[in-house]
Design a protein around this motif. Structure first.
Motif, short mmCIF file in Angstrom:
data_model
loop_
_atom_site.label_atom_id
_atom_site.label_comp_id
_atom_site.label_asym_id
_atom_site.label_seq_id
_atom_site.Cartn_x
_atom_site.Cartn_y
_atom_site.Cartn_z
N SER A 78 77.99 21.36 -46.71
CA SER A 78 79.04 22.31 -47.09
C SER A 78 80.07 21.66 -48.00
CB SER A 78 79.71 22.89 -45.84
OG SER A 78 80.27 21.87 -45.03
N LEU A 79 80.31 20.37 -47.80
CA LEU A 79 81.21 19.62 -48.69
C LEU A 79 80.62 19.54 -50.09
CD1 LEU A 79 83.57 17.62 -49.27
CD2 LEU A 79 82.09 15.79 -48.41
N TYR A 80 79.34 19.18 -50.19
CA TYR A 80 78.70 19.07 -51.49
C TYR A 80 78.67 20.41 -52.21
CZ TYR A 80 76.83 14.71 -49.43
OH TYR A 80 76.69 13.49 -48.82
N LEU A 81 78.45 21.49 -51.46
CA LEU A 81 78.38 22.83 -52.06
C LEU A 81 79.70 23.20 -52.72
CD1 LEU A 81 76.80 25.48 -52.47
CD2 LEU A 81 77.68 26.24 -50.25
N ASP A 82 80.80 22.96 -52.04
CA ASP A 82 82.11 23.30 -52.62
C ASP A 82 82.48 22.37 -53.76
OD1 ASP A 82 82.40 25.45 -50.99
OD2 ASP A 82 84.32 24.84 -50.12
N LEU A 83 82.04 21.13 -53.71
CA LEU A 83 82.31 20.20 -54.82
C LEU A 83 81.57 20.64 -56.07
CD1 LEU A 83 83.49 17.54 -55.92
CD2 LEU A 83 81.45 16.37 -55.04
N VAL A 84 80.30 20.94 -55.94
CA VAL A 84 79.49 21.35 -57.09
C VAL A 84 79.96 22.68 -57.65
CG1 VAL A 84 77.17 22.06 -57.80
CG2 VAL A 84 77.46 20.04 -56.36
N SER A 85 80.40 23.59 -56.79
CA SER A 85 80.84 24.92 -57.24
C SER A 85 82.25 24.91 -57.82
CB SER A 85 80.76 25.92 -56.08
OG SER A 85 81.71 25.56 -55.08
N GLY A 86 82.97 23.79 -57.65
CA GLY A 86 84.31 23.69 -58.21
C GLY A 86 85.42 24.18 -57.30
N ARG A 87 85.10 24.46 -56.05
CA ARG A 87 86.14 24.93 -55.12
C ARG A 87 87.05 23.80 -54.65
NH1 ARG A 87 82.08 28.91 -53.87
NH2 ARG A 87 80.96 27.52 -52.43
N ILE A 88 86.58 22.56 -54.83
CA ILE A 88 87.45 21.39 -54.64
C ILE A 88 87.30 20.50 -55.87
CG2 ILE A 88 87.43 21.41 -52.11
CD1 ILE A 88 85.23 19.30 -52.18
N ASP A 89 88.30 19.64 -56.10
CA ASP A 89 88.28 18.80 -57.30
C ASP A 89 87.49 17.51 -57.12
OD1 ASP A 89 90.12 20.45 -58.94
OD2 ASP A 89 91.57 19.91 -57.37
N ALA A 90 87.46 17.01 -55.90
CA ALA A 90 86.76 15.76 -55.62
C ALA A 90 86.44 15.69 -54.14
CB ALA A 90 87.62 14.56 -56.03
N ALA A 91 85.54 14.80 -53.80
CA ALA A 91 85.19 14.56 -52.40
C ALA A 91 85.31 13.08 -52.09
CB ALA A 91 83.76 15.03 -52.12
N LEU A 92 85.80 12.77 -50.90
CA LEU A 92 85.75 11.40 -50.41
C LEU A 92 84.69 11.38 -49.32
CD1 LEU A 92 86.95 8.52 -50.52
CD2 LEU A 92 88.33 9.15 -48.54
#
Length: 256
Positions: free
Chosen positions: A163-177
């Motif tokens: 779910s983290l990767y999905l929102d990162l790729v879709s642009g719903r978050i700017d970055a992931a740690l």
């Protein structure tokens, strides 16, 4: 006739002694066989990966033969305590809870966290707010580090890596740690992660990420544990470790 029987019995005893000595010379490691690139099954069914290669190199140093056995994760520590094998070589993190039951060698790699963002994204890690960017993570070590180091950042915590990767790729978050190795092989090396890249160094803060990953061993096997500690230091010093690691990783996984 009696003399011949005695000679045959002596020969059989010698053979048995030799076979037992060879068995004792073989060190049996449990691994999972399901955590690439550390341990997995090759096309022919054989166990392969970073830990298999490193284990063989360590056994070469102590002049012993190595054998790897695939085991279910949940049964690894009970199997070790039941003498089914001599060590656990399966990316097992050194934790205080586990140290109540077994001992560990010194670390042979250190899991850590890294920021990942769309290629070209600039992330100011000197800013406690991270420039106001929205940062995603998952519970555990990376959430600990994010909240400790960037207390003013806008953080979203996801229950799963997917779910983290999905929102990162879709642009719903700017970055992931995220755990650097997990996100590298779970996202960056996949088709959906082709536009993403690491946006920071790998962080290995001990308070959040622990002591690293070691070989699990029985507490009574202190001599064997120290032999492997010496071997780990030797492969680090002579370049063997780096040669093996570069087959699998484009970055340092040992840590500081």
């Amino acid at each position: 006739m009696k003399r011949q029987c005695l000679m045959l019995a002596a020969a059989a005893a010698l053979l048995m002694t030799s076979m037992m000595a060879k068995a004792e010379d073989t060190i049996r490691f449990a691994t999972e066989g399901a955590y690439p690139p550390f341990n997995e099954r090759g096309p022919d069914g054989a166990l392969i990966g970073f830990e298999i290669d490193l284990g063989q190199a360590l056994c070469d140093k102590i002049k012993r033969k190595c054998e790897f056995l695939a085991q279910d994760w949940d049964g690894m520590i009970p199997g070790l305590l039941a003498n089914k094998y001599d060590g656990i070589f399966a990316s097992m993190a050194i934790t205080e809870e586990r140290k109540k039951k077994i001992d560990f060698t010194n670390k042979y790699y250190q899991t850590g966290g890294a920021f990942v963002a769309r290629k070209g994204t600039s992330l100011d890690v000197s800013d406690k707010k991270l420039g106001g960017k929205v940062i995603g993570t998952i519970p555990g070590t990376t959430q600990c580090y994010l909240e400790k180091t960037f207390p003013d950042a806008t953080i979203r915590v996801y229950e799963t890596a997917d779910s983290l990767y999905l929102d990162l790729v879709s642009g719903r978050i700017d970055a992931a740690l995220s755990d650097a190795i997990a996100i590298d092989f779970g996202l960056l090396k996949t088709e959906r992660g082709k536009d993403m890249a690491f946006a920071s160094e790998i962080y290995t803060d001990r308070e959040c990420f622990g002591e690293g990953v070691g070989i699990g061993m029985r507490k009574e096997d202190a001599e064997l544990r120290e032999a492997f500690n010496k071997a780990i230091a030797e492969v680090r010093a002579d370049g063997t470790y780096d040669t093996i690691a570069k087959k699998y990783f484009a970055y340092d996984i040992y840590g500081k």
